[in-house]
Write an enzyme that holds these catalytic residues in place. Structure first.
Site, PDB file in Angstrom:
ATOM      1  N   HIS A 187      -1.689   6.752   4.064  1.00  0.00           N
ATOM      2  CA  HIS A 187      -0.687   5.796   4.499  1.00  0.00           C
ATOM      3  C   HIS A 187       0.627   6.421   3.790  1.00  0.00           C
ATOM      4  O   HIS A 187       1.253   5.622   3.443  1.00  0.00           O
ATOM      5  CB  HIS A 187      -1.288   4.430   3.859  1.00  0.00           C
TER       6      HIS A 187
ATOM      7  N   CYS B  23       0.747  -1.051   0.021  1.00  0.00           N
ATOM      8  CA  CYS B  23      -0.063   0.038   0.185  1.00  0.00           C
ATOM      9  C   CYS B  23       0.875   1.052  -0.125  1.00  0.00           C
ATOM     10  O   CYS B  23       0.669   2.027  -0.773  1.00  0.00           O
ATOM     11  CB  CYS B  23      -1.011   0.013   1.023  1.00  0.00           C
TER      12      CYS B  23
END
Length: 626
Positions: A137, A81
């Site tokens: 993130h 990610c």
């Protein structure tokens, strides 16, 4: 001398065979500051969209984007990610900015380097309004790492890597239970917000995205980046899959509860994409828009954060050098593309999108980028300038993988090779509506919005033909190929012909293997060592910040441990509706975290491959085997 001559002959021979005749670049027309819409799924499997041929989960809105636009059949991303998002935002390969190893864990004190300019910062001088909805993130240990400090005009979502779909908490991934800490992680811009507490996060992100489009002035160029957390697993160890009961119950043709819940998560994601595109249509913004859909990386079929996702028929999964971790479902649409309604086999990496969007906006980057401008490929169908992708060079995990001119070289792997095989097959549970698949696609919101821009009228037969061509066909086993175990030696695949990585040709083509190794060693000299830092569990503990995760390096603790705090809580909600009341505030005491009680709420949650987050250094394979 003879070896040198052979090398030169081999290189020139392979290149001459694939020599491309380029058209003059003046033929390419660039739009005038188009609206840029990026819709990203999280951990979606290659086979979890129905345009790749699966009939278990039907995704008519995503499929329409593919059929009215172009299916990007060889679209690659980093396998995790954080690196994937870093690549999109910077136009750089993560190996060149130190972001290639694993992800930013919740309590790790670093982020995407601040000296790197990112997409909204590039677009701002061209007058773009930029919005991020969903997952970030890219670090939040310091406020300077967060979205609105890095060019986005607004942010609605969460800063960490995973989220409970209803109570919007994250659990840090410490390996020992006494270090696990839970915190609330949902913000509007820089401020914690409880406005969506108890509401399904996919609905929240959809509603916010639609609101942004609805309130936007079409005369001003828009950058909307909606990074859903679906269908990523939730954060509760024993209940990672979450969806409203009303949607799950309609998928009764799938007998397995976990698979049915995952299908509901994808179904809601598909409908959400349809709603956003419908609003763009209502605002008359589609005529000057480009819409990109893709998954940030492949799906985790087993192990940590596993779901019932499928990368079929590709090998491996998320966090691996295999195609199942890096080759993702992707499609792009724009009425300014002169080649549509089909599939592209051009090699594309997600670092290519930033230079492409900048070129479309008339902006020159301030530094040399790893990505290429692929607008000529998208508009005219011209060959992409990209011939090589460094999938990863990770000196911590000790593996490397890259593709060059149709060949792929893998040296080493992740997690002791536990997930290096083919982990899933196409499901036998077919949606009863699959026999009317073209009609379902043509009845979708997205079809109604995009079909007026079609270059030609698509028929049900035409849809089925595109869908059939988009299926990945595995190369049969070649007698002279050998098995591949990259823990014992490198492997070589003719990936353009062998997408399922069945035939290791390392002994059959030793010269090609040697050349790939030489190229890899050259690239290794140019990488930046990973900038990961050890987690700082004590300092980032949400109990010190009113139960929330925040930028702990900038902010002194606001709540001493074992003191009374006031935090909004929700009570008596069910998962059957997207809009549920929020009660609060209530009085709670630390160290018992106020959100632990949410896990006892009457939500619809299941136990697909119970999560077990393990330390990366001391990997224990048997703990991952279910």
């Amino acid at each position: 001398m003879r070896l040198v001559i052979l090398l030169v002959f081999f290189v020139s021979g392979c290149c001459a065979k694939n020599k491309i005749k380029w058209k003059h670049s003046d033929e390419v027309k660039y739009p005038d500051r188009p609206h840029i819409i990026i819709l990203m799924a999280d951990d979606m499997g290659f086979d979890d969209v129905s345009f790749h041929g699966s009939s278990q989960i039907l995704t008519p809105n995503i499929d329409t984007l593919a059929y009215q636009g172009v299916i990007l059949n060889r679209h690659y991303t980093p396998s995790m990610c954080t690196p994937s998002r870093s690549s999109l935002l910077t136009g750089m390969n993560p190996v060149h900015i130190g972001m290639q190893h694993y992800v930013i864990r919740t309590c790790e004190p670093y982020g995407l380097p601040l000296n790197l300019k990112i997409l909204p910062q590039y677009l701002k001088p061209a007058g773009y309004r930029s919005h991020l909805v969903g997952k970030w993130h890219q670090g939040f240990a310091r406020r300077a790492y967060t979205p609105t400090e890095r060019g986005f005009d607004s942010f609605f979502g969460y800063l960490s890597g995973a989220l409970d779909y209803y109570n919007h908490t994250d659990i840090n991934d410490a390996s020992s239970s006494d270090m696990q800490i839970t915190g609330y992680d949902f913000r509007r811009n820089l401020d914690i917000t409880y406005e969506g507490l108890g509401k399904y996060s996919t609905y929240l992100f959809t509603r916010e995205s639609v609101k942004i489009v609805r309130e936007h002035n079409p005369a001003v160029p828009l950058l909307l980046v909606t990074t859903f957390n679906a269908p990523h697993a939730g954060t509760a160890e024993s209940m990672p899959l979450e969806a409203p009961a009303s949607v799950i119950d309609k998928l009764s043709y799938i007998p397995d509860r976990d698979m049915r819940t995952y299908a509901a998560m994808v179904t809601i994601l598909d409908r959400s994409i349809g709603r956003i595109i419908k609003e763009l249509d209502r605002k008359d913004m589609l005529s000057n828009s480009i819409i990109l859909f893709y998954s940030d990386n492949g799906a985790p079929t087993r192990g940590g954060f596993a779901t019932t996702a499928s990368n079929y028929p590709l090998r491996g999964q998320k966090d691996s050098p295999w195609e199942g971790g890096i080759r993702v479902a992707a499609a792009v649409w724009s009425p300014m593309m002169e080649v549509r309604h089909g599939m592209s086999n051009q090699l594309i990496h997600n670092s290519d999108w930033l230079p492409t969007f900048l070129a479309m906006a008339g902006i020159r980057p301030v530094r040399n980028l790893d990505g290429f401008n692929i607008w000529p490929t998208l508009q005219k169908g011209l060959p992409t300038p990209r011939q090589t992708i460094i999938h990863n060079i990770d000196p911590i995990d000790g593996y490397s993988s890259f593709t060059n001119k149709g060949w792929k070289f893998i040296n080493g792997t992740t997690l002791n090779g536990t997930y290096d095989g083919w982990l899933w097959s196409r499901s036998k549970y077919s949606n009863p509506l699959a026999n009317k698949y073209p009609e379902l696609v043509m009845a979708s919101d997205t079809w109604k919005s995009l079909s007026p821009f079609a270059l030609r009228q698509l028929t049900p037969g035409g849809i089925n033909k595109i869908r059939k061509n988009a299926r990945v066909i595995c190369q049969p086993k070649i007698p002279f190929s050998i098995g591949c175990n990259p823990l014992f030696g490198p492997c070589l695949f003719k990936i353009i012909d062998d997408p399922c990585e069945l035939n290791n040709l390392i002994t059959t083509f030793p010269m090609q293997a040697y050349l790939m190794k030489v190229m890899l060693n050259k690239e290794k000299a140019n990488i930046v060592y990973p900038i990961n830092r050890p987690s700082d569990y004590e300092a980032c503990n949400p109990d010190l910040y009113n139960g929330t995760f925040t930028w702990w390096l900038d902010q002194p603790p606001t709540t001493p441990l074992n003191t009374t705090v006031v935090i909004p809580q929700m009570i008596n909600f069910t998962s059957s509706d997207a809009s549920q009341p929020v009660n609060g505030p209530s009085i709670v005491k630390h160290p018992k975290h106020p959100f632990i009680s949410f896990f006892q709420s009457p939500l619809v949650r299941t136990t697909a491959n119970r999560l077990k987050i393990l330390p990366r250094i001391k990997f224990i394979p048997e703990n991952y085997v279910q």
